[in-house]
Design a protein around this motif. Sequence first.
Motif, PDB file in Angstrom:
ATOM      1  N   UNK A 132      24.845 -10.989 -20.846  1.00  0.00           N
ATOM      2  CA  UNK A 132      26.085 -11.179 -21.613  1.00  0.00           C
ATOM      3  C   UNK A 132      25.797 -11.461 -23.082  1.00  0.00           C
ATOM      4  N   UNK A 133      24.623 -12.075 -23.375  1.00  0.00           N
ATOM      5  CA  UNK A 133      24.271 -12.337 -24.770  1.00  0.00           C
ATOM      6  C   UNK A 133      24.123 -11.041 -25.560  1.00  0.00           C
ATOM      7  N   UNK A 134      23.720  -9.966 -24.864  1.00  0.00           N
ATOM      8  CA  UNK A 134      23.556  -8.670 -25.517  1.00  0.00           C
ATOM      9  C   UNK A 134      24.889  -7.954 -25.717  1.00  0.00           C
ATOM     10  N   UNK A 135      25.928  -8.422 -25.043  1.00  0.00           N
ATOM     11  CA  UNK A 135      27.270  -7.865 -25.226  1.00  0.00           C
ATOM     12  C   UNK A 135      28.023  -8.627 -26.323  1.00  0.00           C
ATOM     13  N   UNK A 136      27.610  -9.854 -26.581  1.00  0.00           N
ATOM     14  CA  UNK A 136      28.276 -10.713 -27.578  1.00  0.00           C
ATOM     15  C   UNK A 136      28.563 -10.017 -28.904  1.00  0.00           C
TER      16      UNK A 136
END
Length: 140
Positions: free
Chosen positions: A91-95
């Motif tokens: 999810x951090x890479x979607x932020x």
Amino acid sequence: MSDAFTTRVLNVATGSTERIADLTGECEAFLREVAAGRDGLLNLFVPHATAGIAIIETGAGSDDDLLAALHTLLPADDRWQHRHGSPGHGRDHVLPAFVPPHATLPVVGGRLELGTWQSVCLVDTNKDNPDRRVRLSFLA
């Protein structure tokens, strides 16, 4: 390099927890040094795949509200295809699709032209990367 364009990199230690770091003071200090009372644009860029820049109110709970909203939109669970790092790290890479890794702000008379309650903030939900860089660039 012309004095019409000046750039500098800030090193920001975000630690091992999700964090919203207020960079407004660092931005103002940079402009006091390089803007010399001129009008222009301040650009901030985070060269990381898991952090972003937000213009929000801080200190009255909005920063915690933003983290809570990101938890709702991007839960730290096992649904993500990107699976290295801490559980839910994908999810951090979607932020950055929701909190972009850049912002461009007006500078008038050498000062940031922010609204009364606006602050310039680094948004970092990646617990695996405790050290961030933010590039500040002033274009007169």
